[in-house]
Design a protein around this motif. Sequence first.
Motif, PDB file in Angstrom:
ATOM      1  N   SER A   1       0.843  -1.197   0.000  1.00  0.00           N
ATOM      2  CA  SER A   1       0.000   0.000   0.000  1.00  0.00           C
ATOM      3  C   SER A   1       0.879   1.248   0.000  1.00  0.00           C
TER       4      SER A   1
ATOM      5  N   ASN B   1       2.450   1.788  -3.373  1.00  0.00           N
ATOM      6  CA  ASN B   1       1.543   2.333  -4.380  1.00  0.00           C
ATOM      7  C   ASN B   1       1.300   3.823  -4.169  1.00  0.00           C
TER       8      ASN B   1
ATOM      9  N   GLY C   1      -3.247   1.981  -3.722  1.00  0.00           N
ATOM     10  CA  GLY C   1      -2.799   2.122  -2.348  1.00  0.00           C
ATOM     11  C   GLY C   1      -3.916   1.789  -1.381  1.00  0.00           C
TER      12      GLY C   1
ATOM     13  N   TRP D   1      -4.841  -2.046  -1.625  1.00  0.00           N
ATOM     14  CA  TRP D   1      -3.942  -2.879  -0.824  1.00  0.00           C
ATOM     15  C   TRP D   1      -4.311  -2.816   0.655  1.00  0.00           C
ATOM     16  N   LEU D   2      -4.827  -1.700   1.136  1.00  0.00           N
ATOM     17  CA  LEU D   2      -5.315  -1.632   2.517  1.00  0.00           C
ATOM     18  C   LEU D   2      -6.536  -2.537   2.700  1.00  0.00           C
TER      19      LEU D   2
END
Length: 202
Positions: free
Chosen positions: A102, A105, A115, A118-119
Amino acid sequence: MGDVGLLYVGAVLFMNGLMLLGLVEARAAAIFNLFVGGLQVVTPTYLIIAAGGGAKEILSASGLYLFAFTYLYVGIGLLGGFDTTGVGYFSLFVAIMALGYSYANFQILGDPPFGVIWLYWSFLWFLFFLLLGLKRDRLTIYVGGVTAIEGWVTGAIPAYLTLTGFWKSWNQDLVAIVLAVFGVVVFAALWPLTRRRAAPAQ
């Protein structure tokens, strides 16, 4: 090619969510996990070879193996009837690494929406750790709901929009904000709903 792989990540997450919700039989879901796990090994390998040593391209592709090994691990485990502790603790590793991806990104790859995505994945794999590694079975319905939703929000929809050329036509900071707000609101609201549904079985 990575977007094609992402499309099927969405599909397998949706399938696994339905499995956790009791709508898909586990061994049937296992076969699809093996299909997608195999694809997610081939895809980043090709992307890394084709990158020609490009650091950002290799960084972007490398995270895909985290999903590949999860799905292969899950598929083999379901077919073999193995204990879930191993895949649970591997999921903790994935959850931690997803925080790093994250950050990458946001700060290195200049891709705020991913980003945030990914979280999402870090949160989901941490839930897998709680469910499969620590055996918190009371979370099954909640994790199933989150998994199915993430299949669409983090996989199928972004992949389709990227493949059709729409994704990059929007303001990326705004997309990231919308994704973040959606995730917080929906997953917070889902918790009491799934707890009420689970209550009679307790």
